[in-house]
Scaffold this motif. Sequence first.
Motif, PDB file in Angstrom:
ATOM      1  N   ILE A 259     -11.974   1.719   0.300  1.00 19.70           N
ATOM      2  CA  ILE A 259     -10.691   2.333   0.767  1.00 19.70           C
ATOM      3  C   ILE A 259      -9.873   2.550  -0.272  1.00 19.70           C
ATOM      4  O   ILE A 259     -10.200   1.716  -1.541  1.00 19.70           O
ATOM      5  CB  ILE A 259     -10.067   0.910   1.742  1.00 19.70           C
ATOM      6  N   ARG A 260      -8.812   2.256   0.271  1.00 22.03           N
ATOM      7  CA  ARG A 260      -7.399   2.267  -1.107  1.00 22.03           C
ATOM      8  C   ARG A 260      -6.634   1.733  -0.503  1.00 22.03           C
ATOM      9  O   ARG A 260      -5.535   1.992   0.305  1.00 22.03           O
ATOM     10  CB  ARG A 260      -6.144   4.170  -1.077  1.00 22.03           C
ATOM     11  N   PRO A 261      -6.165   0.610  -0.376  1.00 18.51           N
ATOM     12  CA  PRO A 261      -5.947  -0.227   0.241  1.00 18.51           C
ATOM     13  C   PRO A 261      -4.388  -0.674  -0.397  1.00 18.51           C
ATOM     14  O   PRO A 261      -3.749  -0.367  -1.485  1.00 18.51           O
ATOM     15  CB  PRO A 261      -6.361  -2.374  -0.053  1.00 18.51           C
ATOM     16  N   ASP A 262      -3.174  -0.831   0.860  1.00 15.67           N
ATOM     17  CA  ASP A 262      -1.882  -1.193   0.461  1.00 15.67           C
ATOM     18  C   ASP A 262      -1.375  -2.384   0.922  1.00 15.67           C
ATOM     19  O   ASP A 262      -1.902  -2.436   2.502  1.00 15.67           O
ATOM     20  CB  ASP A 262      -1.362   0.218   1.080  1.00 15.67           C
ATOM     21  N   TYR A 263      -0.972  -2.833   0.284  1.00 19.38           N
ATOM     22  CA  TYR A 263      -0.315  -4.593   0.837  1.00 19.38           C
ATOM     23  C   TYR A 263       0.603  -4.527   1.548  1.00 19.38           C
ATOM     24  O   TYR A 263       1.953  -4.821   0.901  1.00 19.38           O
ATOM     25  CB  TYR A 263      -1.121  -5.218  -0.328  1.00 19.38           C
ATOM     26  N   LEU A 264       1.102  -3.932   2.640  1.00 17.00           N
ATOM     27  CA  LEU A 264       2.449  -4.046   3.242  1.00 17.00           C
ATOM     28  C   LEU A 264       1.866  -4.434   4.310  1.00 17.00           C
ATOM     29  O   LEU A 264       0.516  -5.172   5.472  1.00 17.00           O
ATOM     30  CB  LEU A 264       2.268  -2.328   3.734  1.00 17.00           C
ATOM     31  N   ASN A 265       2.817  -4.886   5.085  1.00 20.36           N
ATOM     32  CA  ASN A 265       2.917  -5.848   6.498  1.00 20.36           C
ATOM     33  C   ASN A 265       2.997  -4.988   7.370  1.00 20.36           C
ATOM     34  O   ASN A 265       3.317  -3.604   6.209  1.00 20.36           O
ATOM     35  CB  ASN A 265       4.457  -7.049   6.298  1.00 20.36           C
TER      36      ASN A 265
END
Length: 331
Positions: free
Chosen positions: A180-186
């Motif tokens: 995937i294309r991970p986004d490290y966001l809450n």
Amino acid sequence: MKQSRSFSLAALAVVAAVAFASCAKKEEAPKPAAIDKNSVFITVASGPTSGLYYPIGGGFGSVVANDIGFRSSVQSTGASVENINLILNKKAEIAIVMSDAVLQAYDAFGAFQGQEPRKDLRGLMSLYPNYVQLVTTEATGIKTFADLKGKRVGVGAPNSGVEVNARLMFEAHGMTYADIRPDYLNYGEAIDQMRNGLVDAAFVTSGIPNSTVMDLGTTNKIRIIPIEGEGMKKLQEKYPFFTSSVIPAGTYNNAADINTATIMNILIVQKDLSDEVVYMMTKGFFDNITKIQDTHSAAKKHINLETALEGMVVPLHPGAERFYKEVGKLK
């Protein structure tokens, strides 16, 4: 002669009585020293203001200050993993955490791989189950976990409980972040980005209903992707602290129940706090449980004495243990 003998026997009786009283006094359990409540400061580590940890943590902090009488503050944090580190570094006294994150720290695996096992973590009470909510919108076309391949996915803040959880979900489905294309966001940030079309899906591991997800539903047609079948089976085989549950129909205007995984949230406490302080807190929380239950519907449904030890994955603090023995929850 008789008088002298009688006197000796009487004297011996007095000595024996004094000795017996002295022994009995020594055998009495020492009374705990009185606690100067003004000298006790309890920091409650909660979570992001967008989630459930923060209001529920506020409920605990309020009881600590207003009902138990200790000084207290509630700290907004990145949740589970940060909270565990705050406890271990003695920067918080009690904290809300997901039980899987605590167990990973206790046994040094997952997010705590390569570190020393933290056998000094202690539990106070179990709270409520977190539901793994994989949220997307109908516009993305995502209908199954496998459909996440190539998509932009909010996986949680780095090493947060949500992000730790997300990694386990991918592992159970034979995938990794490389798919995937991970986004490290809450999840509050990820939901905002989803509304703007910049994120396709987001992991929201929390109690239900989650206000952030509900808010997304006012502007978008949302879809919760189920965790079920082979993926759920593999998840439970390797990580038995997960349980299979459902998000009931109508929770987010969903027509039918949605299968997913749940994991218990627990309240942990700093090991070095005195037994008496922890006993007073544990008793105080249950004496004023309605004030904590009133913070959220998930708290009202699940936080009670009956389920106080369910999903507890680390040893109890002796002060909490004393309370549970008093009320018959432990032998």
